[in-house]
Enzyme design. Structure first.
Site, PDB file in Angstrom:
ATOM      1  N   CYS A 100       0.834  -1.199   0.000  1.00 60.35           N
ATOM      2  CA  CYS A 100       0.000   0.000   0.000  1.00 60.35           C
ATOM      3  C   CYS A 100       0.878   1.263   0.000  1.00 60.35           C
ATOM      4  CB  CYS A 100      -0.866  -0.034   1.263  1.00 60.35           C
ATOM      5  SG  CYS A 100      -1.928   1.380   1.477  1.00 60.35           S
TER       6      CYS A 100
ATOM      7  N   CYS B 281      -1.031   4.658  -6.225  1.00 59.58           N
ATOM      8  CA  CYS B 281      -2.023   3.975  -5.381  1.00 59.58           C
ATOM      9  C   CYS B 281      -2.298   2.630  -6.037  1.00 59.58           C
ATOM     10  CB  CYS B 281      -3.297   4.815  -5.295  1.00 59.58           C
ATOM     11  SG  CYS B 281      -4.668   3.963  -4.484  1.00 59.58           S
TER      12      CYS B 281
HETATM   13  N1  DGL Z   1      -4.178   0.889  -1.189  1.00 57.38           N
HETATM   14  C1  DGL Z   1      -4.071   2.297  -0.918  1.00 57.38           C
HETATM   15  C2  DGL Z   1      -2.797   2.876  -1.531  1.00 57.38           C
HETATM   16  O1  DGL Z   1      -2.108   2.240  -2.322  1.00 57.38           O
HETATM   17  C3  DGL Z   1      -5.277   3.100  -1.339  1.00 57.38           C
HETATM   18  C4  DGL Z   1      -6.622   2.745  -0.770  1.00 57.38           C
HETATM   19  C5  DGL Z   1      -6.981   3.346   0.578  1.00 57.38           C
HETATM   20  O2  DGL Z   1      -7.200   4.569   0.678  1.00 57.38           O
HETATM   21  O3  DGL Z   1      -7.042   2.571   1.517  1.00 57.38           O
HETATM   22  O4  DGL Z   1      -2.454   3.985  -1.225  1.00 57.38           O
END
Ligand code: DGL
Length: 288
Positions: free
Chosen positions: A77, A191
């Site tokens: 993430c 993201c």
């Molecule tokens: N998976 C998160 C990222 O890569 C984005 C999703 C979220 O806001 O939880 O930043």
């Protein structure tokens, strides 16, 4: 010569579904490796949360992956990587710990800087609000070269993908709006949800659109080669989710590009993750 430890699965952690786009690339690069994926879908999105909350959620998830037998955890993430990676590394890794926590921000910066250092131009990094507020991507780029970077928060995009609307007009309009007025020569998807929006990104810009995930996978392979003590176990992937396991299996396959089978639910009680599987009751609950 380092002491060889028992083969262990590789942990992959994300706020929810998005990290499955990273797992897809990790599995391509290491097809025999056993991965344990933990998606904190029941407590996502992280993108607008305070840094302190993200640190606490990240500690719990990483500890859970360690308790599943993982020694290397990839924080897939971008939000967690850009806010909490240094904290997780300071807390859980280091000499004698036989554990490692790796992130996605540095590989993303390396990829972007490499791109502009041969071709020139400014890097646009599109991410969640918390990722952008951290400024970590720009900091990491500037450690490599004095490149021009613009970071832009696109908080509507992850929910659009979660809704399954990634090929809709809504997605195309939202991406176009977020890219509007960006004076950049390369766009980096900051993201893990955004690879599903690649078509919308490519329709909105003439710049190359870079997904760091394949490079994250290449960097992991390189890291494992340089750290032979971290022997990787072989096996099928396992999936854990703090959200509804059926929904995770159904929607997860869109992100993974392959069926997401048998999802184990990780329950939360009073803000902490339960150490073992527990059946979460449906309907009304009266506490004894
Ligand atoms: N998976 C998160 C990222 O890569 C984005 C999703 C979220 O806001 O939880 O930043």
């Amino acid at each position: 010569m380092g002491r060889r430890v028992k083969p262990a699965p590789i942990g992959v952690y994300d706020s929810g579904f998005g990290g499955l786009t990273v797992l897809r690339e990790l599995s391509r690069a290491l097809p025999r490796a056993e991965f344990v994926y933990l998606g904190d879908a029941g407590r996502a999105p992280y993108g607008g949360r305070d840094a302190d909350v993200i640190l606490s959620l990240a500690e719990q998830c990483v500890e859970r992956l360690f308790s599943e037998g993982c020694r290397v955890v990839v924080v897939a993430c971008h939000t967690v990587s850009s806010v909490a990676l240094r904290h997780l590394q300071a807390r859980y890794t280091g000499p004698g710990q036989e554990r490692a926590v790796l992130g996605v921000t540095i590989p993303a910066a390396e990829l972007a800087v490499d791109h502009v250092s041969t071709r020139g131009g400014r890097i646009a990094f599109i991410a969640t609000a918390r990722t952008v507020a951290s400024g970590t991507f720009t900091t990491e780029c500037h450690k490599l070269a004095p490149v021009a970077v613009v970071e832009r928060a696109a908080p509507l995009l992850a929910p659009i993908v979660e809704e399954g609307w990634e090929t809709s007009d809504v997605a195309r309009l939202a991406v176009r709006r977020y890219l509007d007025g960006l004076d950049a020569q390369v766009v980096v998807l900051g993201c893990t949800h955004f690879p599903l929006l690649r078509e919308a990104f490519e329709a909105a810009t003439d710049c190359p659109v870079l997904d760091p995930a394949p490079f994250v996978a290449a960097r992991l392979v390189d890291w494992l080669t340089r750290h032979p003590d971290f022997t990787v176990a072989e096996g099928e992937p396992r999936f854990l989710s703090t959200g509804d396991p059926d929904a995770f299996a159904t929607h997860g396959s869109r992100f993974l590009g392959a069926p997401v089978t048998t999802v184990q639910h990780v329950a939360e009680t009073a803000g902490r993750l339960e150490p073992a599987a527990r059946v979460v009751p449906r309907g009304q609950v009266v506490r004894a």
